[in-house]
Design a protein around this motif. Structure first.
Motif, short mmCIF file in Angstrom:
data_model
loop_
_atom_site.label_atom_id
_atom_site.label_comp_id
_atom_site.label_asym_id
_atom_site.label_seq_id
_atom_site.Cartn_x
_atom_site.Cartn_y
_atom_site.Cartn_z
N LEU A 75 11.79 10.12 0.37
CA LEU A 75 12.86 9.12 0.40
C LEU A 75 12.70 8.11 -0.74
CD1 LEU A 75 13.21 8.38 4.23
CD2 LEU A 75 14.53 9.96 2.81
N ARG A 76 11.48 7.73 -1.04
CA ARG A 76 11.27 6.77 -2.14
C ARG A 76 11.66 7.37 -3.48
NH1 ARG A 76 9.33 1.84 -3.21
NH2 ARG A 76 8.10 1.49 -5.09
N ARG A 77 11.46 8.67 -3.63
CA ARG A 77 11.82 9.33 -4.88
C ARG A 77 13.30 9.68 -4.94
NH1 ARG A 77 7.67 7.65 -5.82
NH2 ARG A 77 9.02 6.55 -7.24
N GLY A 78 13.98 9.67 -3.78
CA GLY A 78 15.38 10.09 -3.75
C GLY A 78 15.54 11.58 -3.63
N GLY A 79 14.48 12.27 -3.18
CA GLY A 79 14.54 13.71 -2.97
C GLY A 79 14.80 14.03 -1.51
N SER A 80 14.29 15.15 -1.04
CA SER A 80 14.54 15.52 0.35
C SER A 80 13.31 16.19 0.94
CB SER A 80 15.76 16.45 0.47
OG SER A 80 15.54 17.66 -0.23
N LEU B 295 3.66 11.33 7.70
CA LEU B 295 4.70 10.31 7.75
C LEU B 295 4.91 9.62 6.40
CD1 LEU B 295 6.75 8.67 9.36
CD2 LEU B 295 4.88 7.14 10.05
N VAL B 296 3.84 9.06 5.83
CA VAL B 296 3.99 8.30 4.58
C VAL B 296 4.25 9.25 3.42
CG1 VAL B 296 2.87 6.72 2.96
CG2 VAL B 296 2.60 6.38 5.43
N LEU B 297 3.34 10.22 3.21
CA LEU B 297 3.54 11.13 2.09
C LEU B 297 4.70 12.09 2.35
CD1 LEU B 297 0.71 10.02 1.42
CD2 LEU B 297 0.09 12.31 0.64
N GLY B 298 4.78 12.61 3.58
CA GLY B 298 5.72 13.68 3.86
C GLY B 298 7.15 13.26 4.14
N VAL B 299 7.36 12.02 4.59
CA VAL B 299 8.72 11.55 4.86
C VAL B 299 9.12 10.40 3.93
CG1 VAL B 299 10.26 10.49 6.58
CG2 VAL B 299 8.70 12.33 7.26
N LEU B 300 8.31 9.34 3.92
CA LEU B 300 8.66 8.20 3.08
C LEU B 300 8.54 8.54 1.59
CD1 LEU B 300 7.01 5.26 5.05
CD2 LEU B 300 9.32 6.20 5.25
N GLY B 301 7.65 9.48 1.26
CA GLY B 301 7.51 9.88 -0.14
C GLY B 301 8.78 10.45 -0.73
N ALA C 111 0.83 -1.20 0.00
CA ALA C 111 0.00 0.00 0.00
C ALA C 111 0.87 1.26 0.00
CB ALA C 111 -0.93 -0.01 1.21
N VAL C 112 1.93 1.24 0.80
CA VAL C 112 2.83 2.40 0.84
C VAL C 112 3.48 2.60 -0.52
CG1 VAL C 112 4.90 3.36 1.91
CG2 VAL C 112 3.24 2.10 3.31
N ALA C 113 4.01 1.52 -1.08
CA ALA C 113 4.69 1.62 -2.37
C ALA C 113 3.72 2.05 -3.47
CB ALA C 113 5.34 0.28 -2.72
N ALA C 114 2.53 1.44 -3.49
CA ALA C 114 1.56 1.75 -4.55
C ALA C 114 1.12 3.21 -4.48
CB ALA C 114 0.36 0.81 -4.44
N THR C 115 0.83 3.69 -3.28
CA THR C 115 0.39 5.07 -3.15
C THR C 115 1.48 6.05 -3.56
OG1 THR C 115 -1.39 4.89 -1.51
CG2 THR C 115 -0.02 6.84 -1.38
N LEU C 116 2.69 5.85 -3.09
CA LEU C 116 3.76 6.79 -3.41
C LEU C 116 4.10 6.79 -4.89
CD1 LEU C 116 6.07 6.35 -0.29
CD2 LEU C 116 4.35 8.13 -0.75
N ASP C 117 4.08 5.62 -5.52
CA ASP C 117 4.38 5.56 -6.95
C ASP C 117 3.24 6.16 -7.77
OD1 ASP C 117 6.75 4.42 -6.26
OD2 ASP C 117 6.21 2.39 -6.87
N ALA C 118 1.99 5.96 -7.33
CA ALA C 118 0.86 6.55 -8.04
C ALA C 118 0.89 8.08 -7.93
CB ALA C 118 -0.45 6.00 -7.49
N LEU C 119 1.25 8.59 -6.76
CA LEU C 119 1.37 10.04 -6.61
C LEU C 119 2.52 10.60 -7.43
CD1 LEU C 119 0.63 10.52 -2.81
CD2 LEU C 119 -0.86 11.07 -4.73
N ALA C 120 3.60 9.83 -7.55
CA ALA C 120 4.71 10.27 -8.39
C ALA C 120 4.25 10.44 -9.83
CB ALA C 120 5.86 9.27 -8.31
N ASP C 121 3.37 9.55 -10.28
CA ASP C 121 2.82 9.65 -11.62
C ASP C 121 1.91 10.87 -11.74
OD1 ASP C 121 1.99 8.25 -14.30
OD2 ASP C 121 0.09 8.68 -13.28
N ALA C 122 1.03 11.06 -10.75
CA ALA C 122 0.05 12.15 -10.82
C ALA C 122 0.71 13.52 -10.69
CB ALA C 122 -1.00 11.98 -9.74
#
Length: 509
Positions: free
Chosen positions: A213-218, A205-211, A173-184
């Motif tokens: 990090l998953r993209r490689g941003g800050s 936490l998920v969108l604001g921190v893990l997001g 769920a975490v991976a799917a949401t963050l990758d879908a938002l990266a697309d949107a």
């Protein structure tokens, strides 16, 4: 991409900034060292509680738990003793992660404590794609694929209808949401996010921190939201702002007298609001002053993100866009009739007239697994064919956008034979120049079934004449049957930490 973006030590990206809280920061290499050093100290612990202050330690602790393959249970530091006791008894964590200087309440002090050290050395997070980099327990072997159904987080709901329930959020769920938002949102590693949201909830936490990090941003966390802090960070290279309506309302209020704030917001690539509906009036004020639109998205603890306005698509104030890739959404009436929605490929289904109010049900990889220790509540939350009942009421407009009008339990008003969403009346009230805040509820009425009650905060002194004017304003803006029959003036409206109106508290008060 791995579940967490953790460049190996030899990668130049390892020295890019990953996290900054106030004047304290960690590069990816430092984050890898701190989290990696923590992994062996918590390995095999089962569920891990995290004292979720807005700090580097919280972020490092959650990252370490995910690297170790352990579900993290974020604890709200503002929770009372009763609520904390319930959450700890229900989730039964083996230990609690906290910053060295944190003073923990009695209920939490009964757990084994592990201090999170952000300056730890010697730990090394694995290269992307390796077992720990995806959070797979080491027993699975260094080359094992992660189990996407394994729990990543146990996040407790707000408990508005009883004791808080622990939503078990799987890794998929975490991976799917963050990758879908990266697309949107065309979210990349070049983005720098600024926010001041709490870290015990999925938005912060998920969108604001893990997001990031998953993209490689800050991410740059303000610690505590201030308009000045937002302007400072956007002027210093931040590209994105995540906030809740209360924050954007404060920004909208400050804009007329602060041209530098308007310039700072105008520099942002992306402004996102969530966790509650952003009033149309605030949308319009921000866009007029900055030239930027605020994108809204719709999600909840149990589903992470369901819909979002796309950065490359049309948007309209008062709507939350269309379903994210992979998310099926349908609108269902009380008798079970499906009136329309979208399939998982994003194709519209059925027909929607832009007026019929129905419940949102969703299906997809973004869903939680269960309510911890609550098989009864889990079963009740899903339909026989596996769709999650959100309890949110919405319409689908002619252009395909989803427009949420409120919660079924508190915002669906049945008056005079009509089904009315409180949210659209609140938006109409907020368009009146005298209104600063508004909430709408229904109360029993012997003639209408329910009468519409408006709770209003105004700049002027509220009186009978203003109440009549506001009711007529709603009737002209929407329809006569949607006018408030009772207007009550209050100095303020009760809200929780995420800025959501607490309507039950309003009625009780």
């Amino acid at each position: 991409m791995s579940f967490l973006f953790s460049p190996p030590a030899g990668d130049p990206a390892a020295h890019r900034p990953a996290l900054r809280f106030g004047d304290r920061a960690l590069t990816y290499a430092q984050l890898a060292a701190a989290a990696g050093a923590l992994v062996p100290r918590i390995g095999g612990a089962g569920r891990v509680a995290v004292w979720a202050t807005p700090s580097l330690e919280t972020a490092v602790g959650v990252v370490a738990a995910l690297l170790a393959g352990l579900p993290a249970v974020p604890l709200n530091p503002k929770s009372g003793a009763g609520e904390l006791g319930h959450i700890l008894a229900d989730s039964a964590p083996s230990l609690v992660l906290a910053a060295p200087g944190d003073v923990l309440p009695a209920a939490v002090r009964e757990l084994e404590r592990v201090d999170v050290l952000t300056d730890a050395t010697g730990g090394a997070a694995p290269a992307p794609g390796s077992a720990a980099g995806t959070g797979t327990p080491s027993a699975a072997g260094p080359d094992a694929d992660p189990d996407p159904s394994a729990p990543a987080l146990v996040v407790y709901t707000s408990g508005t209808t009883g004791p808080p329930k622990g939503a078990v959020v799987p890794r998929r769920a975490v991976a799917a949401t963050l990758d879908a938002l990266a697309d949107a949102w065309q979210w990349t590693g070049d983005d720098v996010l600024v926010h001041g949201l709490p870290l015990f909830h999925v938005h912060g936490l998920v969108l604001g921190v893990l997001g990031p990090l998953r993209r490689g941003g800050s991410v740059r966390h303000l610690g505590r939201f201030t308009v000045e802090g937002v302007a400072r960070e956007l002027n210093d290279g931040a590209t994105m702002l995540f906030g809740v309506p209360t924050m954007y309302h404060r920004i909208a209020e400050a804009l007329p007298g602060d041209p530098e704030l308007a310039k700072a917001l105008g520099r942002a690539r992306l402004l996102v609001s969530g966790s509650a509906a952003l009033p149309v009036h605030d949308h319009e004020r921000i866009t007029e002053a900055t030239g930027r639109r605020v994108l809204e998205r719709y999600g909840m603890t149990e589903t992470l993100m369901n819909t979002a306005m796309r950065v490359d698509g049309p948007s309209r104030a008062g709507t939350v866009g269309v379903p994210l890739p992979g998310v099926g959404l349908r609108l269902v009436e009380e008798d079970g009739t499906v009136i329309g929605g979208y399939d998982a490929a994003g194709a519209p289904t059925g027909t929607c007239d832009g007026e019929t109010v129905a419940e949102i049900q969703v299906h997809g990889p973004n869903l939680f697994t269960e309510y911890l220790n609550r098989p009864d509540a889990t079963a009740a939350a899903f339909t026989a064919d596996g769709w999650f009942r959100t309890g949110d009421m919405a319409v689908r407009d002619a252009d395909g956008a989803v427009r949420i009008v409120g919660r079924r339990a508190t915002d669906l008003i049945k008056s005079g034979g009509f089904k009315i969403g409180a949210g659209e009346i609140e938006n109409a009230l907020l368009e009146h120049p005298a209104v600063r805040e508004a909430a709408v509820t229904g109360e029993p009425d012997p003639d209408l079934g329910e009468r519409i009650v408006a709770w209003v905060v105004t700049d002027a002194e509220g009186d009978f004449a203003l109440g009549v004017e506001l009711a007529e304003h709603v009737a002209r803006r929407l329809a006569p049957h949607k006018r408030p029959r009772d207007v009550r003036f209050r100095p303020s409206l009760p809200r929780n930490d995420m800025g959501k109106l607490m309507k039950r508290a309003l009625k009780d008060g």
